[in-house]
Scaffold this motif. Structure first.
Motif, PDB file in Angstrom:
ATOM      1  N   GLU A  17      11.289  60.367  16.808  1.00 54.37           N
ATOM      2  CA  GLU A  17      10.082  59.555  16.624  1.00 54.37           C
ATOM      3  C   GLU A  17       8.828  60.376  16.917  1.00 54.37           C
ATOM      4  OE1 GLU A  17       8.093  55.307  18.052  1.00 54.37           O
ATOM      5  OE2 GLU A  17      10.188  55.752  18.542  1.00 54.37           O
ATOM      6  N   LEU A  18       8.871  61.189  17.952  1.00 57.45           N
ATOM      7  CA  LEU A  18       7.707  62.024  18.254  1.00 57.45           C
ATOM      8  C   LEU A  18       7.379  62.942  17.080  1.00 57.45           C
ATOM      9  CD1 LEU A  18       8.470  63.070  21.951  1.00 57.45           C
ATOM     10  CD2 LEU A  18       6.573  61.628  21.184  1.00 57.45           C
ATOM     11  N   TYR A  19       8.398  63.562  16.522  1.00 57.66           N
ATOM     12  CA  TYR A  19       8.151  64.506  15.431  1.00 57.66           C
ATOM     13  C   TYR A  19       7.669  63.795  14.170  1.00 57.66           C
ATOM     14  CZ  TYR A  19       8.604  67.852  11.722  1.00 57.66           C
ATOM     15  OH  TYR A  19       8.315  68.631  10.630  1.00 57.66           O
ATOM     16  N   HIS A  20       8.403  62.781  13.732  1.00 57.67           N
ATOM     17  CA  HIS A  20       8.092  62.164  12.440  1.00 57.67           C
ATOM     18  C   HIS A  20       6.811  61.343  12.471  1.00 57.67           C
ATOM     19  CE1 HIS A  20      11.682  63.573  10.462  1.00 57.67           C
ATOM     20  NE2 HIS A  20      12.431  63.142  11.463  1.00 57.67           N
ATOM     21  N   ASN A  21       6.459  60.761  13.617  1.00 56.15           N
ATOM     22  CA  ASN A  21       5.286  59.889  13.681  1.00 56.15           C
ATOM     23  C   ASN A  21       4.038  60.553  14.233  1.00 56.15           C
ATOM     24  OD1 ASN A  21       6.920  57.890  12.662  1.00 56.15           O
ATOM     25  ND2 ASN A  21       7.179  56.804  14.588  1.00 56.15           N
ATOM     26  N   TYR A  22       4.211  61.644  14.993  1.00 56.05           N
ATOM     27  CA  TYR A  22       3.048  62.223  15.670  1.00 56.05           C
ATOM     28  C   TYR A  22       2.801  63.698  15.360  1.00 56.05           C
ATOM     29  CZ  TYR A  22       3.117  57.943  18.422  1.00 56.05           C
ATOM     30  OH  TYR A  22       3.085  56.624  18.804  1.00 56.05           O
ATOM     31  N   ALA A  23       3.785  64.398  14.835  1.00 52.82           N
ATOM     32  CA  ALA A  23       3.646  65.844  14.619  1.00 52.82           C
ATOM     33  C   ALA A  23       3.716  66.247  13.157  1.00 52.82           C
ATOM     34  CB  ALA A  23       4.723  66.588  15.410  1.00 52.82           C
ATOM     35  N   LYS A  24       4.682  65.725  12.454  1.00 53.79           N
ATOM     36  CA  LYS A  24       5.044  66.225  11.130  1.00 53.79           C
ATOM     37  C   LYS A  24       3.867  66.316  10.171  1.00 53.79           C
ATOM     38  CE  LYS A  24       8.086  65.178   7.207  1.00 53.79           C
ATOM     39  NZ  LYS A  24       9.151  64.260   6.701  1.00 53.79           N
ATOM     40  N   ASN A  25       3.048  65.303  10.119  1.00 53.07           N
ATOM     41  CA  ASN A  25       2.009  65.225   9.090  1.00 53.07           C
ATOM     42  C   ASN A  25       0.646  65.746   9.554  1.00 53.07           C
ATOM     43  OD1 ASN A  25       3.756  64.100   7.116  1.00 53.07           O
ATOM     44  ND2 ASN A  25       3.566  62.106   8.123  1.00 53.07           N
ATOM     45  N   GLN A  26       0.590  66.292  10.753  1.00 49.96           N
ATOM     46  CA  GLN A  26      -0.688  66.847  11.206  1.00 49.96           C
ATOM     47  C   GLN A  26      -1.038  68.085  10.376  1.00 49.96           C
ATOM     48  OE1 GLN A  26      -2.683  65.506  13.330  1.00 49.96           O
ATOM     49  NE2 GLN A  26      -1.313  63.931  14.165  1.00 49.96           N
ATOM     50  N   LEU A 439       9.983  61.762  31.755  1.00 45.81           N
ATOM     51  CA  LEU A 439       8.709  61.315  31.194  1.00 45.81           C
ATOM     52  C   LEU A 439       8.827  59.826  30.894  1.00 45.81           C
ATOM     53  CD1 LEU A 439       7.829  64.188  28.665  1.00 45.81           C
ATOM     54  CD2 LEU A 439       6.832  63.797  30.920  1.00 45.81           C
ATOM     55  N   PRO A 440       7.728  59.094  30.945  1.00 51.08           N
ATOM     56  CA  PRO A 440       7.805  57.645  30.712  1.00 51.08           C
ATOM     57  C   PRO A 440       8.181  57.311  29.277  1.00 51.08           C
ATOM     58  CG  PRO A 440       5.511  58.354  30.931  1.00 51.08           C
ATOM     59  CD  PRO A 440       6.360  59.535  31.301  1.00 51.08           C
ATOM     60  N   ASN A 441       8.821  56.189  29.111  1.00 48.29           N
ATOM     61  CA  ASN A 441       9.166  55.683  27.776  1.00 48.29           C
ATOM     62  C   ASN A 441       7.932  55.015  27.181  1.00 48.29           C
ATOM     63  OD1 ASN A 441      10.310  54.693  25.472  1.00 48.29           O
ATOM     64  ND2 ASN A 441      11.786  53.359  26.486  1.00 48.29           N
ATOM     65  N   ASP A 442       6.923  55.820  26.936  1.00 52.79           N
ATOM     66  CA  ASP A 442       5.643  55.358  26.400  1.00 52.79           C
ATOM     67  C   ASP A 442       5.308  56.255  25.212  1.00 52.79           C
ATOM     68  OD1 ASP A 442       2.958  54.814  25.814  1.00 52.79           O
ATOM     69  OD2 ASP A 442       2.447  54.421  27.909  1.00 52.79           O
ATOM     70  N   MET A 443       5.696  55.799  24.026  1.00 55.14           N
ATOM     71  CA  MET A 443       5.577  56.648  22.846  1.00 55.14           C
ATOM     72  C   MET A 443       4.122  56.967  22.517  1.00 55.14           C
ATOM     73  SD  MET A 443       7.414  58.433  20.830  1.00 55.14           S
ATOM     74  CE  MET A 443       9.033  57.757  21.227  1.00 55.14           C
ATOM     75  N   SER A 444       3.224  56.035  22.730  1.00 51.50           N
ATOM     76  CA  SER A 444       1.819  56.311  22.411  1.00 51.50           C
ATOM     77  C   SER A 444       1.238  57.356  23.363  1.00 51.50           C
ATOM     78  CB  SER A 444       0.988  55.028  22.465  1.00 51.50           C
ATOM     79  OG  SER A 444       0.987  54.468  23.765  1.00 51.50           O
ATOM     80  N   VAL A 446       3.016  59.874  25.121  1.00 52.25           N
ATOM     81  CA  VAL A 446       3.600  61.181  24.850  1.00 52.25           C
ATOM     82  C   VAL A 446       3.274  61.621  23.427  1.00 52.25           C
ATOM     83  CG1 VAL A 446       5.714  62.550  24.860  1.00 52.25           C
ATOM     84  CG2 VAL A 446       5.438  60.683  26.508  1.00 52.25           C
ATOM     85  N   GLY A 447       3.324  60.692  22.486  1.00 53.96           N
ATOM     86  CA  GLY A 447       3.001  61.019  21.099  1.00 53.96           C
ATOM     87  C   GLY A 447       1.563  61.451  20.929  1.00 53.96           C
ATOM     88  N   GLY A 448       0.658  60.840  21.688  1.00 51.96           N
ATOM     89  CA  GLY A 448      -0.738  61.253  21.621  1.00 51.96           C
ATOM     90  C   GLY A 448      -0.912  62.691  22.064  1.00 51.96           C
ATOM     91  N   MET A 449      -0.167  63.094  23.111  1.00 48.70           N
ATOM     92  CA  MET A 449      -0.222  64.483  23.554  1.00 48.70           C
ATOM     93  C   MET A 449       0.321  65.410  22.473  1.00 48.70           C
ATOM     94  SD  MET A 449       1.206  66.333  27.022  1.00 48.70           S
ATOM     95  CE  MET A 449       2.948  66.297  26.618  1.00 48.70           C
ATOM     96  N   VAL A 450       1.399  64.998  21.805  1.00 50.82           N
ATOM     97  CA  VAL A 450       1.963  65.813  20.719  1.00 50.82           C
ATOM     98  C   VAL A 450       0.929  66.028  19.617  1.00 50.82           C
ATOM     99  CG1 VAL A 450       3.654  65.802  18.838  1.00 50.82           C
ATOM    100  CG2 VAL A 450       4.377  65.235  21.171  1.00 50.82           C
ATOM    101  N   SER A 451       0.261  64.961  19.193  1.00 50.07           N
ATOM    102  CA  SER A 451      -0.757  65.075  18.143  1.00 50.07           C
ATOM    103  C   SER A 451      -1.894  65.997  18.571  1.00 50.07           C
ATOM    104  CB  SER A 451      -1.306  63.702  17.779  1.00 50.07           C
ATOM    105  OG  SER A 451      -0.310  62.888  17.207  1.00 50.07           O
TER     106      SER A 451
END
Length: 464
Positions: A17-26, A439-444, A446-451
């Motif tokens: 989920e981190l890759y496909h929703n927050y990293a892949k399309n950057q 790490l917390p189960n908080d996708m927004s 951790v995902g925000g940091m990935v982006s």
């Protein structure tokens, strides 16, 4: 299952989920590479895989030599097809080397080829890519667009006229192409050919360079010229930053001594380097540039092959130079004068990961987010283990969330899946720690940091 598939290197649902929703399309900001601006400006069409993929790639050359392949098929006069067939023969022997991953990512992303490259598939893959590579849709500019590239920064010497960068400014090309200023040849005063280089620099600025002051004036002129043509970065490839106290009179005497073709001692060279790097660092600060230092390479080890083929042909390795004390003194001197600009430090020796990761914290003064950065895994370290260790060192001793992310440092127009490789590794590390509860189960969150790491931090930091 295909070797390269949508969840390649992603080992759990959090990583996916981190890759496909927050990293892949950057979009990609490739802020340091060695691409040819001429090829970009002229929109070169390479014609076959050897020309676009093997020419100039000393990573591949080293692997082929290790396998016992004759130099004729590497940098010699063999046909392009024969060179490719030899590379294809090599690929199965690169298992666990990053070349194996990169090779198959690049075949998949640019050519939609998912077969494993080897001696049996080589003929068909070579011919299947010929038509594509000889078409306009696979020109240099289109390869950059294909990779979702937003900005690329090539690397030029101060004497470069930036002809092709100027051409690109007038083209309707949506990828921004800038440059970085690489003044190594003016710094390395002991190098053979130093005076010849200074003579060329003198012609470039239309001024005599007979004193250290003259040299500084010439470099200032070239920095101003690069800045006027959109440059925002400098780069330096040095063994180490050696630093000694000096006086202006000492440095001028050393420079004039070299201009008179007299030998320079190691201590004199260090004093000169100290002076010229301080001048450059202060000037970069004045222009608001980012300065980069790639430290730790032991270059041109094989004298016989270097004499035959020249530099950057695969004869370099990791050096074991001392780094911390002199690097600290250099940065501290700039900081004391309030002239320390944004700085990225890259180490080639993995033993220096924690040294550099702790060093950057000494000079992050709260004025700018991530002002001093630990650069991404570089050269021999831009592989899974090297990237992981760099990310861990930065996480443990600094703020990973402020990191400006990956770059290719490449001469190849097919190298941009290295950003994808980095992003997958990053997301897998974080995803595994989410799964384990580290790490917390908080996708927004951790995902925000990935982006941010993949795109936003670089966009803000470099201010293109």
């Amino acid at each position: 299952m295909k070797f390269i598939h949508e969840n390649f290197l992603l080992q759990n649902r959090f990583a996916e989920e981190l890759y496909h929703n927050y990293a892949k399309n950057q979009p990609i900001i490739d802020y340091h590479n060695h691409l040819s601006p001429k090829d970009i400006a002229e929109d070169t069409i390479f014609g076959n895989l050897t020309q676009v993929w093997i020419h100039g790639d000393h990573y591949k050359w080293r692997a082929m030599r290790t396998l016992g392949i004759d130099e004729r098929y590497i940098t010699g006069n063999a046909s392009d097809k024969d060179k490719f067939l030899k590379w294809a023969k090599t690929v199965p022997f690169t298992l666990r080397n990053p070349l194996y991953h990169w090779t198959h990512l690049e075949l998949a992303r640019y050519f939609d080829i998912y077969d494993l490259l080897n001696a049996n598939t080589a003929e068909s893959i070579y011919h299947d890519t010929l038509e594509k590579l000889s078409s306009k849709s696979f020109s240099c500019q289109n390869l950059l667009k294909m990779a979702n590239t937003e900005i690329v920064c090539t690397t030029e010497d101060p004497i470069d006229d930036l002809k092709y960068h100027k051409q690109l400014q007038h083209l309707n090309f949506e990828v921004k192409v800038s440059t970085s200023f690489r003044p190594d040849k003016s710094i390395l005063i002991q190098n053979e050919g130093y005076n010849d280089y200074i003579n060329i620099l003198s012609q470039c600025v239309h001024k005599e360079i007979n004193s250290f002051k003259d040299l500084c004036g010439a470099l200032h002129d070239r920095i101003a010229f690069f800045d006027a043509n959109g440059c925002k970065l400098s780069d330096h490839g040095l063994n180490q930053i050696s630093f000694e106290n000096f006086t202006e009179k000492e440095v001028d005497t050393i420079f004039k001594k070299r201009r008179d073709n007299k030998a320079i001692s190691e201590k004199e060279a260090i004093k000169f380097q100290s002076a010229i790097l301080l001048f450059l660092g202060e000037t970069y600060h004045t222009f608001g540039w980012v300065q980069q230092f790639h430290l730790g390479a032991l270059r041109n080890n094989n004298a016989r092959m270097h004499s035959m083929l020249g530099p950057d042909t695969g004869w370099d390795s990791i050096g074991d130079y001392t780094q911390a004390q002199s690097l600290s003194k250099f940065l501290n001197t700039l900081d004391n004068n309030d002239k320390l600009t944004k700085t990225i430090l890259y180490n080639l020796n993995p033993a220096d990961n924690e040294v550099f990761a702790s060093m950057i914290g000494n000079f992050n003064d709260g004025s700018i987010k991530g002002k001093v950065q630990l650069g991404s895994g570089w050269w021999f370290l831009d592989q899974k283990d090297g990237m992981t260790k760099q990310l861990n060192a930065l996480s443990n001793m600094g703020l990973l969330s402020c990191f400006v992310g990956m770059l290719t440092d490449s001469r190849s127009f097919l190298s941009f899946p290295r950003h994808e490789y980095f992003r997958r590794i990053l997301c897998n590390i974080l995803g595994k720690e989410m799964e384990s509860g580290e790490l917390p189960n908080d996708m927004s969150l951790v995902g925000g940091m990935v982006s941010d790491i993949c795109y936003n931090n670089a966009k803000d930091y470099f201010n293109f």
